[in-house]
Design a protein around this motif. Structure first.
Motif, mmCIF file in Angstrom:
data_model
loop_
_atom_site.group_PDB
_atom_site.id
_atom_site.type_symbol
_atom_site.label_atom_id
_atom_site.label_comp_id
_atom_site.label_asym_id
_atom_site.label_seq_id
_atom_site.Cartn_x
_atom_site.Cartn_y
_atom_site.Cartn_z
ATOM 1 N N GLY A 61 0.912 -1.152 -0.108
ATOM 2 C CA GLY A 61 0.122 0.164 -0.079
ATOM 3 C C GLY A 61 0.935 1.233 0.095
ATOM 4 N N GLU A 62 2.002 1.136 0.980
ATOM 5 C CA GLU A 62 2.718 2.353 0.726
ATOM 6 C C GLU A 62 3.446 2.687 -0.319
ATOM 7 N N GLU A 63 3.894 1.533 -1.332
ATOM 8 C CA GLU A 63 4.584 1.534 -2.416
ATOM 9 C C GLU A 63 3.830 2.017 -3.703
ATOM 10 N N THR A 64 2.559 1.550 -3.348
ATOM 11 C CA THR A 64 1.451 2.220 -4.576
ATOM 12 C C THR A 64 1.246 3.737 -4.188
ATOM 13 N N CYS A 65 1.109 4.235 -2.975
ATOM 14 C CA CYS A 65 0.711 5.465 -2.687
ATOM 15 C C CYS A 65 1.644 6.207 -3.072
ATOM 16 N N LEU A 66 3.259 5.797 -2.845
ATOM 17 C CA LEU A 66 4.403 6.592 -3.253
ATOM 18 C C LEU A 66 4.614 6.712 -4.706
ATOM 19 N N THR A 67 4.335 5.566 -5.263
ATOM 20 C CA THR A 67 4.174 5.673 -6.862
ATOM 21 C C THR A 67 3.411 6.670 -7.433
ATOM 22 N N ASN A 68 2.180 6.649 -6.942
ATOM 23 C CA ASN A 68 1.013 7.562 -7.286
ATOM 24 C C ASN A 68 1.520 8.998 -7.081
ATOM 25 N N CYS A 69 1.924 9.245 -5.977
ATOM 26 C CA CYS A 69 2.383 10.539 -5.338
ATOM 27 C C CYS A 69 3.392 11.025 -6.379
ATOM 28 N N VAL A 70 4.567 10.274 -6.783
ATOM 29 C CA VAL A 70 5.485 10.571 -7.294
ATOM 30 C C VAL A 70 5.087 11.021 -8.794
ATOM 31 N N GLU A 71 4.176 10.301 -9.189
ATOM 32 C CA GLU A 71 3.907 10.239 -10.750
ATOM 33 C C GLU A 71 3.144 11.506 -10.852
ATOM 34 N N ARG A 72 2.224 11.925 -9.633
ATOM 35 C CA ARG A 72 1.704 13.167 -9.761
ATOM 36 C C ARG A 72 2.647 14.245 -9.707
ATOM 37 N N PHE A 73 3.702 14.263 -8.686
ATOM 38 C CA PHE A 73 4.818 15.192 -8.783
ATOM 39 C C PHE A 73 5.351 15.488 -10.111
ATOM 40 N N LEU A 74 5.662 14.309 -10.697
ATOM 41 C CA LEU A 74 6.399 14.496 -12.056
ATOM 42 C C LEU A 74 5.430 15.379 -12.940
ATOM 43 N N ASP A 75 4.145 14.852 -13.238
ATOM 44 C CA ASP A 75 3.079 15.625 -13.811
ATOM 45 C C ASP A 75 3.231 17.242 -13.572
ATOM 46 N N THR A 76 3.246 17.260 -12.239
ATOM 47 C CA THR A 76 3.085 18.739 -11.811
ATOM 48 C C THR A 76 4.520 19.493 -12.086
ATOM 49 N N SER A 77 5.554 18.916 -11.807
ATOM 50 C CA SER A 77 6.959 19.585 -12.265
ATOM 51 C C SER A 77 6.886 19.744 -13.924
ATOM 52 N N LEU A 78 6.641 18.916 -14.656
ATOM 53 C CA LEU A 78 6.555 19.229 -16.101
ATOM 54 C C LEU A 78 5.710 20.356 -16.519
ATOM 55 N N PHE A 79 4.656 20.356 -15.779
ATOM 56 C CA PHE A 79 3.738 21.493 -16.094
ATOM 57 C C PHE A 79 4.424 22.934 -15.763
ATOM 58 N N ILE A 80 4.900 22.859 -14.551
ATOM 59 C CA ILE A 80 5.613 23.997 -14.106
ATOM 60 C C ILE A 80 6.841 24.428 -15.099
ATOM 61 N N VAL A 81 7.741 23.528 -15.349
ATOM 62 C CA VAL A 81 8.728 23.646 -16.288
ATOM 63 C C VAL A 81 8.265 24.195 -17.575
ATOM 64 N N LYS A 82 6.948 23.674 -18.262
ATOM 65 C CA LYS A 82 6.498 24.256 -19.543
ATOM 66 C C LYS A 82 6.067 25.722 -19.263
ATOM 67 N N ARG A 83 5.351 26.140 -18.246
ATOM 68 C CA ARG A 83 4.937 27.288 -17.745
ATOM 69 C C ARG A 83 5.992 28.313 -17.762
ATOM 70 N N LEU A 84 7.318 27.940 -16.920
ATOM 71 C CA LEU A 84 8.434 28.641 -16.698
ATOM 72 C C LEU A 84 8.901 29.102 -18.364
ATOM 73 N N GLU A 85 8.937 27.949 -18.857
ATOM 74 C CA GLU A 85 9.701 28.089 -20.378
ATOM 75 C C GLU A 85 8.974 28.885 -21.330
ATOM 76 N N GLU A 86 7.450 28.959 -21.212
ATOM 77 C CA GLU A 86 6.724 30.005 -21.769
ATOM 78 C C GLU A 86 6.639 31.528 -21.361
ATOM 79 N N THR A 87 6.876 31.477 -20.088
ATOM 80 C CA THR A 87 7.109 32.750 -19.461
ATOM 81 C C THR A 87 8.357 33.466 -19.654
ATOM 82 N N ARG A 88 9.369 32.511 -20.080
ATOM 83 C CA ARG A 88 10.693 33.127 -20.406
ATOM 84 C C ARG A 88 10.656 33.566 -21.819
ATOM 85 N N LYS A 89 9.773 32.781 -22.441
ATOM 86 C CA LYS A 89 9.938 33.205 -24.081
ATOM 87 C C LYS A 89 9.381 34.500 -24.250
ATOM 88 N N ASN A 90 8.313 34.762 -23.486
ATOM 89 C CA ASN A 90 7.346 35.610 -23.414
ATOM 90 C C ASN A 90 8.020 37.230 -22.968
#
Length: 92
Positions: A61-90
């Motif tokens: 259960g802990e392993e599944t929870c950590l996996t899901n949490c990390v995957e959401r974290f990676l999704d969020t991180s990619l979103f943030i990086v893309k937004r920062l790149e867009e901001t920098r380009k603008n």
């Protein structure tokens, strides 16, 4: 031997290109710092959320929870990086 560092009370004036380069460098470093802060925040969040007891092994259960949490974290991180790149380009 003369120092390459400016004297404490000297007035430094940078040309426009140098100011722009320094601005981009500072922006990049600030973005990196924000990303590192996010990593620490999500690491703490995932650990506190998923790990119920300290032992030699993480249960399924802990392993599944950590996996899901990390995957959401990676999704969020990619979103943030893309937004920062867009901001920098603008800003350029």
């Amino acid at each position: 031997m003369s120092s390459l560092l400016p004297k404490p009370n000297s007035n430094l004036e940078f040309d426009e290109a140098t100011q722009k380069e320094l601005g981009k460098f500072l922006e990049s470093e600030n973005a990196r710092m924000r990303l590192q802060q996010s990593i620490h925040t999500f690491t703490d969040l995932c650990w506190d959320k998923c790990i119920n007891k300290i032992s030699n092994k993480i249960d399924r259960g802990e392993e599944t929870c950590l996996t899901n949490c990390v995957e959401r974290f990676l999704d969020t991180s990619l979103f943030i990086v893309k937004r920062l790149e867009e901001t920098r380009k603008n800003l350029s």
